[in-house]
Design a protein around this motif. Structure first.
Motif, PDB file in Angstrom:
ATOM      1  N   ALA A  79       0.821  -1.219   0.000  1.00  0.00           N
ATOM      2  CA  ALA A  79       0.000   0.000   0.000  1.00  0.00           C
ATOM      3  C   ALA A  79       0.851   1.264   0.000  1.00  0.00           C
ATOM      4  O   ALA A  79       0.529   2.233  -0.698  1.00  0.00           O
ATOM      5  CB  ALA A  79      -0.947  -0.011   1.195  1.00  0.00           C
ATOM      6  N   LYS A  82       2.360   1.811  -3.504  1.00  0.00           N
ATOM      7  CA  LYS A  82       1.315   2.248  -4.444  1.00  0.00           C
ATOM      8  C   LYS A  82       0.947   3.712  -4.199  1.00  0.00           C
ATOM      9  O   LYS A  82       0.792   4.475  -5.152  1.00  0.00           O
ATOM     10  CB  LYS A  82       0.082   1.348  -4.338  1.00  0.00           C
ATOM     11  N   LYS A  83       0.850   4.094  -2.959  1.00  0.00           N
ATOM     12  CA  LYS A  83       0.516   5.487  -2.639  1.00  0.00           C
ATOM     13  C   LYS A  83       1.612   6.424  -3.141  1.00  0.00           C
ATOM     14  O   LYS A  83       1.330   7.455  -3.747  1.00  0.00           O
ATOM     15  CB  LYS A  83       0.314   5.644  -1.129  1.00  0.00           C
ATOM     16  N   TYR A  88      -3.738   3.344  -7.559  1.00  0.00           N
ATOM     17  CA  TYR A  88      -4.849   3.015  -6.666  1.00  0.00           C
ATOM     18  C   TYR A  88      -5.610   1.782  -7.116  1.00  0.00           C
ATOM     19  O   TYR A  88      -6.746   1.561  -6.708  1.00  0.00           O
ATOM     20  CB  TYR A  88      -5.772   4.231  -6.528  1.00  0.00           C
ATOM     21  N   THR A  89      -5.004   0.960  -7.947  1.00  0.00           N
ATOM     22  CA  THR A  89      -5.665  -0.264  -8.398  1.00  0.00           C
ATOM     23  C   THR A  89      -5.109  -1.455  -7.643  1.00  0.00           C
ATOM     24  O   THR A  89      -3.973  -1.453  -7.178  1.00  0.00           O
ATOM     25  CB  THR A  89      -5.446  -0.494  -9.913  1.00  0.00           C
TER      26      THR A  89
END
Length: 189
Positions: A79, A82-83, A88-89
């Motif tokens: 997470a 990705k951030k 955001y997938t």
């Protein structure tokens, strides 16, 4: 064996591969863009990095016509990563790789490896997106990734500490959505 495509085989990393990793990761040509020429590996360092703490990373050997020639790893992005990347997938995977046998450079094997890994991650891991973050000066790798359908999506300034200084990298992405939209475009023409 994870998968085979033409003359290329990708299999799980095994303890017996340690000496090859140490050989490749002490070669200045390989280290120029992977780990750094100021960061050569010996057997102990290989053991610590590749075998002591695998975590969620799948580490693999690359074989070409039965000869071990390189390394590839893949992992689902956490997470925080990705951030940081603005993704955001779900089911986003990252890969890192190198061909350690320099006699096999510039022969299309990297393109075969990357396109085969993309297919594997989409089919078997249901990846919706695959990302890499090569250094901006690694033009050979970037060209290979672009041939495989990756796009530069974001400049990552001072992203990787390499050979004593922070290097800019490109966030490159392969999106499963782009495959779907290309198919739809082809159907409507």
């Amino acid at each position: 064996m994870l998968f085979q495509n033409e003359k290329l085989t990708v299999r799980q990393l095994e303890e017996k591969d340690s000496s090859l990793l140490a050989k490749w990761l002490s070669d200045p040509e390989v280290l120029e863009f992977y780990e750094g020429r100021d960061n050569p590996f010996d057997l102990e360092k290989v053991q610590n990095k590749f075998f002591a703490s695998a975590g969620q990373t799948s580490m693999c050997m690359v074989e070409y016509v039965g000869k071990e020639i390189g390394y590839i790893q893949f992992y689902e992005l956490d997470a925080d990563t990705k951030k940081k990347y603005g993704i955001y997938t779900e089911n986003t995977y990252g890969t890192d790789q190198f061909i350690g046998e320099t006699d096999y450079w510039n022969k299309g094997i990297g393109t075969l490896l990357i396109s085969s890994m993309v297919s594997y991650l989409i089919e078997h891991k249901k990846a919706s997106r695959i990302v890499m973050d090569p250094q901006t000066q690694n033009t050979r790798a970037i060209t290979c990734y672009e041939k495989c359908g990756f796009k530069k999506v974001k400049l990552l300034p001072n992203h990787e500490f390499h050979e004593g200084k922070y290097q800019d990298c490109w966030l490159m992405e392969f999106s499963r959505l782009s495959i779907s939209s290309k198919r739809k475009e082809g159907e409507s023409s």
